[in-house]
Write a protein that holds these residues in place. Sequence first.
Motif, PDB file in Angstrom:
ATOM      1  N   ASP A 264       0.796  -1.223   0.086  1.00  0.00           N
ATOM      2  CA  ASP A 264       0.108   0.118  -0.035  1.00  0.00           C
ATOM      3  C   ASP A 264       0.748   1.359   0.104  1.00  0.00           C
ATOM      4  N   PHE A 265       1.808   1.310   0.652  1.00  0.00           N
ATOM      5  CA  PHE A 265       2.666   2.366   0.688  1.00  0.00           C
ATOM      6  C   PHE A 265       3.418   2.878  -0.438  1.00  0.00           C
ATOM      7  N   TYR A 266       3.927   1.732  -1.084  1.00  0.00           N
ATOM      8  CA  TYR A 266       4.730   1.818  -2.429  1.00  0.00           C
ATOM      9  C   TYR A 266       3.846   2.189  -3.621  1.00  0.00           C
ATOM     10  N   ALA A 267       2.715   1.588  -3.629  1.00  0.00           N
ATOM     11  CA  ALA A 267       1.391   1.964  -4.414  1.00  0.00           C
ATOM     12  C   ALA A 267       1.260   3.417  -4.302  1.00  0.00           C
ATOM     13  N   ALA A 268       1.083   3.914  -3.259  1.00  0.00           N
ATOM     14  CA  ALA A 268       0.568   5.572  -2.884  1.00  0.00           C
ATOM     15  C   ALA A 268       2.029   6.053  -3.309  1.00  0.00           C
ATOM     16  N   HIS A 269       3.225   5.811  -3.204  1.00  0.00           N
ATOM     17  CA  HIS A 269       4.378   6.771  -3.561  1.00  0.00           C
ATOM     18  C   HIS A 269       5.111   6.226  -4.760  1.00  0.00           C
ATOM     19  N   GLY A 270       4.473   5.475  -5.806  1.00  0.00           N
ATOM     20  CA  GLY A 270       4.991   5.156  -7.017  1.00  0.00           C
ATOM     21  C   GLY A 270       5.591   5.991  -7.550  1.00  0.00           C
ATOM     22  N   ASP A 271       4.987   7.319  -7.658  1.00  0.00           N
ATOM     23  CA  ASP A 271       5.600   8.459  -8.582  1.00  0.00           C
ATOM     24  C   ASP A 271       7.019   8.754  -8.007  1.00  0.00           C
ATOM     25  N   ALA A 272       7.210   8.545  -6.806  1.00  0.00           N
ATOM     26  CA  ALA A 272       8.621   8.887  -6.202  1.00  0.00           C
ATOM     27  C   ALA A 272       9.800   7.682  -6.354  1.00  0.00           C
ATOM     28  N   ALA A 297      13.188  10.513   0.238  1.00  0.00           N
ATOM     29  CA  ALA A 297      12.329  10.660   1.521  1.00  0.00           C
ATOM     30  C   ALA A 297      11.160   9.704   1.537  1.00  0.00           C
ATOM     31  N   GLU A 298      10.950   9.012   0.343  1.00  0.00           N
ATOM     32  CA  GLU A 298       9.666   8.096   0.266  1.00  0.00           C
ATOM     33  C   GLU A 298      10.231   6.748  -0.321  1.00  0.00           C
ATOM     34  N   PHE A 299      11.367   6.622  -0.602  1.00  0.00           N
ATOM     35  CA  PHE A 299      11.849   5.368  -0.876  1.00  0.00           C
ATOM     36  C   PHE A 299      12.928   4.544  -0.114  1.00  0.00           C
ATOM     37  N   VAL A 304       9.445   3.347   5.055  1.00  0.00           N
ATOM     38  CA  VAL A 304       8.392   1.998   5.003  1.00  0.00           C
ATOM     39  C   VAL A 304       8.336   1.032   6.035  1.00  0.00           C
ATOM     40  N   ILE A 305       9.594   0.919   6.612  1.00  0.00           N
ATOM     41  CA  ILE A 305       9.830   0.001   7.894  1.00  0.00           C
ATOM     42  C   ILE A 305       9.008   0.625   8.828  1.00  0.00           C
ATOM     43  N   GLU A 306       9.026   1.926   9.250  1.00  0.00           N
ATOM     44  CA  GLU A 306       8.324   2.549  10.306  1.00  0.00           C
ATOM     45  C   GLU A 306       6.668   2.203  10.125  1.00  0.00           C
ATOM     46  N   GLU A 307       6.408   2.303   8.824  1.00  0.00           N
ATOM     47  CA  GLU A 307       4.905   2.086   8.603  1.00  0.00           C
ATOM     48  C   GLU A 307       4.565   0.802   8.883  1.00  0.00           C
ATOM     49  N   ILE A 308       5.365  -0.332   8.713  1.00  0.00           N
ATOM     50  CA  ILE A 308       5.183  -1.639   8.870  1.00  0.00           C
ATOM     51  C   ILE A 308       5.268  -1.772  10.446  1.00  0.00           C
TER      52      ILE A 308
END
Length: 338
Positions: A264-272, A297-299, A304-308
């Motif tokens: 979900d995170f990478y899908a939302a930040h795909g343009d980065a 800042a997004e990849f 993403v680890i903090e999100e997990i």
Amino acid sequence: MTFRGGPELETVYDHARAEGHGFFASNVTTPEILVGLIRGAERTGSDVVLQLKRDTAEHVGAGDPAAGASIIGEYLRTIGENADVGVFLNVDHLRPGEEAFLDSCLDVGTPASVMIDASHEPFEENVRITREIRERLDARDDGILLEAELGTIEGEEGGVRTDEAFYTDPEEAVEFVDRSGCDLLAVSIGTEHGVSAGRDLDLRPDLAADIDRALRDHGLDVPLVVHGASGLEDDQIRRLLETGVCKFNKNTRYQYEYARTAHDFYAAHGDAIVPPEGVEDDREGFFADAEWSPRKAEFGPPVVIEEIRERIAEVMADLTHLTGSAGESLYADSSADE
């Protein structure tokens, strides 16, 4: 210090049995999951039981399970000693013949309990193997608890596939506990390892109650354990808590939450991360000649680890309320949010 051993874990289980609550014993497959689980338990003031399997240790140790046990053990000790609740480690689903891995875990000094699974063996062999592990633990004189399994649970666990379940017989359970010396008994009552749906299970809370009653009638006050709990519905968990079950194993759910959160995170930040149409996918040159560039800042992995970690914490916090362990820690400080 709140990283605890077997005697303290026994007290936690005794308290849970007396008060009618339980725990989801949660498998650690990555450090991110470990941190999230402890964070969630701290948030609600619940002691937490974590679990380590050989395949996870082998993965973490780059093919060397002993190295992985040391890495996870020291990581857990460091995080656990700073936790505001009791933190315990169970070595999960040890198979016959894996005594060397067990010794590696024991040498690190982190396990509070060990689960030996010889349930696929005939009854007498299961008793013999379990008893041998009991004696191995007793020789260490650390008070490490022993969990064993009687009956077989359908599904896949540790690469071993079981296509048919065999329910635990109450009278066999009495003989098994008496002769093997185990401190906790995992029973087969209709759950499944892996991905399952509670509504499709032939769950037998009545059988769990019969097993618990038979054990108590023979002076064996042994907590019951349910493996394959990821697919159980909330009402099924609550019903099982009334039958002598106070430990539920959960693994698959956390792995899904890890993957889903990252997705979900990478899908939302795909343009980065992925170049837009018309920009050459110059990964080797890191887009040096393009006007577009990825945004660290997004990849960056910590993002993403903090999100997990946070998602796992949310799941664990919810589970402590479901089993009633929220606010029941014997080791929590007064700042926990009950």
